[in-house]
Design a protein around this motif. Structure first.
Motif, PDB file in Angstrom:
ATOM      1  N   GLU A   9       0.756  -1.350   0.032  1.00 50.32           N
ATOM      2  CA  GLU A   9       0.046   0.004   0.110  1.00 50.32           C
ATOM      3  C   GLU A   9       0.794   1.327   0.126  1.00 50.32           C
ATOM      4  OE1 GLU A   9       0.422  -0.987   4.535  1.00 50.32           O
ATOM      5  OE2 GLU A   9       0.211  -2.183   2.511  1.00 50.32           O
ATOM      6  N   VAL A  10       2.136   1.279   0.098  1.00 52.11           N
ATOM      7  CA  VAL A  10       2.901   2.335   0.160  1.00 52.11           C
ATOM      8  C   VAL A  10       3.244   2.738  -1.104  1.00 52.11           C
ATOM      9  CG1 VAL A  10       5.281   3.366   0.795  1.00 52.11           C
ATOM     10  CG2 VAL A  10       4.355   1.640   2.393  1.00 52.11           C
ATOM     11  N   GLU A  11       2.958   3.923  -1.424  1.00 51.33           N
ATOM     12  CA  GLU A  11       3.197   4.451  -2.898  1.00 51.33           C
ATOM     13  C   GLU A  11       4.765   4.858  -3.091  1.00 51.33           C
ATOM     14  OE1 GLU A  11       0.012   7.178  -5.064  1.00 51.33           O
ATOM     15  OE2 GLU A  11       1.529   8.536  -3.913  1.00 51.33           O
ATOM     16  N   ILE A  12       5.007   4.504  -4.113  1.00 55.68           N
ATOM     17  CA  ILE A  12       6.617   4.843  -4.557  1.00 55.68           C
ATOM     18  C   ILE A  12       6.540   6.193  -5.480  1.00 55.68           C
ATOM     19  CG2 ILE A  12       8.810   4.127  -5.622  1.00 55.68           C
ATOM     20  CD1 ILE A  12       7.939   1.180  -4.475  1.00 55.68           C
ATOM     21  N   LEU A  13       7.016   7.190  -5.196  1.00 57.52           N
ATOM     22  CA  LEU A  13       6.983   8.393  -5.979  1.00 57.52           C
ATOM     23  C   LEU A  13       8.304   8.605  -6.576  1.00 57.52           C
ATOM     24  CD1 LEU A  13       5.580  12.002  -5.418  1.00 57.52           C
ATOM     25  CD2 LEU A  13       7.917  11.409  -5.972  1.00 57.52           C
ATOM     26  N   ALA A  14       8.670   8.589  -7.841  1.00 54.14           N
ATOM     27  CA  ALA A  14       9.976   8.661  -8.598  1.00 54.14           C
ATOM     28  C   ALA A  14      10.312  10.294  -8.577  1.00 54.14           C
ATOM     29  CB  ALA A  14       9.709   8.248  -9.881  1.00 54.14           C
ATOM     30  N   ALA A  15      11.209  10.460  -7.850  1.00 58.69           N
ATOM     31  CA  ALA A  15      11.686  12.152  -7.998  1.00 58.69           C
ATOM     32  C   ALA A  15      12.438  12.356  -9.256  1.00 58.69           C
ATOM     33  CB  ALA A  15      12.561  12.489  -6.760  1.00 58.69           C
ATOM     34  N   VAL A  16      12.004  13.244 -10.064  1.00 57.63           N
ATOM     35  CA  VAL A  16      12.435  13.356 -11.389  1.00 57.63           C
ATOM     36  C   VAL A  16      13.376  14.781 -11.738  1.00 57.63           C
ATOM     37  CG1 VAL A  16      10.906  11.775 -12.613  1.00 57.63           C
ATOM     38  CG2 VAL A  16      10.286  14.147 -12.467  1.00 57.63           C
ATOM     39  N   LYS A  17      13.415  15.360 -10.615  1.00 58.31           N
ATOM     40  CA  LYS A  17      14.142  16.492 -10.776  1.00 58.31           C
ATOM     41  C   LYS A  17      15.450  16.713 -11.587  1.00 58.31           C
ATOM     42  CE  LYS A  17      16.454  20.275  -8.024  1.00 58.31           C
ATOM     43  NZ  LYS A  17      17.024  20.910  -6.671  1.00 58.31           N
ATOM     44  N   TYR A  18      16.183  15.569 -11.475  1.00 62.24           N
ATOM     45  CA  TYR A  18      17.410  15.451 -12.224  1.00 62.24           C
ATOM     46  C   TYR A  18      17.399  14.218 -13.489  1.00 62.24           C
ATOM     47  CZ  TYR A  18      19.284  18.118  -8.676  1.00 62.24           C
ATOM     48  OH  TYR A  18      19.691  19.027  -7.643  1.00 62.24           O
TER      49      TYR A  18
END
Length: 209
Positions: free
Chosen positions: A29-38
């Motif tokens: 149930e934990v959502e994985i968010l991809a940080a895409v700043k770079y």
């Protein structure tokens, strides 16, 4: 020196990393968010091919550019929220992780959709270099606007285990205020954050290596 843009990704590599992260979290149930700043704009399609569905950008201008090219993602804003950028950011995202000022709250009251999720960012250790409201200001902010969660970035630590007490404290605060969302944990400490109740973790280099 700023980190270089992430390029040369392959769907197989990102897919394998994503699977390892999910296994380590061990809570589906934990959502994985991809940080895409770079992450370079041209690499975002590879992320989608690999099964990434939720992405977060730190900068309003890059958010506009990337979201326009890749509407297939659910977009979040995870950078420092400037009040003058609220009008630009709010229509593009489903969640803002970083509300931390009266001026931003005022602008959100004018421009936020009813279904826009807002997380209040808490500067849990009172660090001068980090944004966020003081822990004793949380209740006052919750009276000003409808929030659905909290965001926290603990002090830098050599070992993920050293962040556990900060994550646990934030989970207790979210429970106390009956807030269901909790954005905490990055590439360095996401597994511990998930153990302590994170509902979303923000993963950058661990996903792209």
């Amino acid at each position: 020196m700023a980190p270089e843009l992430v390029t040369g990704l392959t769907a197989d590599r990102v897919r394998a990393n994503l699977a390892e992260i999910r296994d380590e979290i061990a809570r589906p149930e934990v959502e994985i968010l991809a940080a895409v700043k770079y992450v370079a704009l041209e690499e975002l399609g590879t992320l989608h091919e690999a099964g990434v569905t939720v992405v977060g950008e730190n900068r309003a201008q890059e958010l506009e550019r990337k979201a326009a090219e890749h509407p297939e993602f659910a977009w979040d804003f995870i950078g420092q929220l400037q009040s003058r950028k609220v009008k630009v950011i709010a229509p593009l995202v489903r969640r803002i992780h970083s509300v931390s000022s009266d001026s931003a709250v005022e602008q959100l009251a004018k421009h936020a959709r009813d279904d826009l999720e807002l997380f209040l960012q808490v500067n849990i250790a009172g660090e001068d270099a980090k944004a966020g409201v003081a822990p004793d200001e949380v209740a006052g902010y919750l009276d000003k606007l409808r929030f659905s969660g909290l965001t926290v970035m603990p002090p830098a630590a050599d070992e993920p285990e050293n962040s556990r007490r900060w994550f646990a404290a934030e989970r207790e605060r979210a429970d106390r205020h009956e807030l269901p969302g909790l954005s905490m944990g990055t590439s360095q400490d996401y597994a511990v954050a998930a153990q302590e109740g994170a509902t979303v973790v923000r993963i950058g280099n661990r996903l792209y290596r």
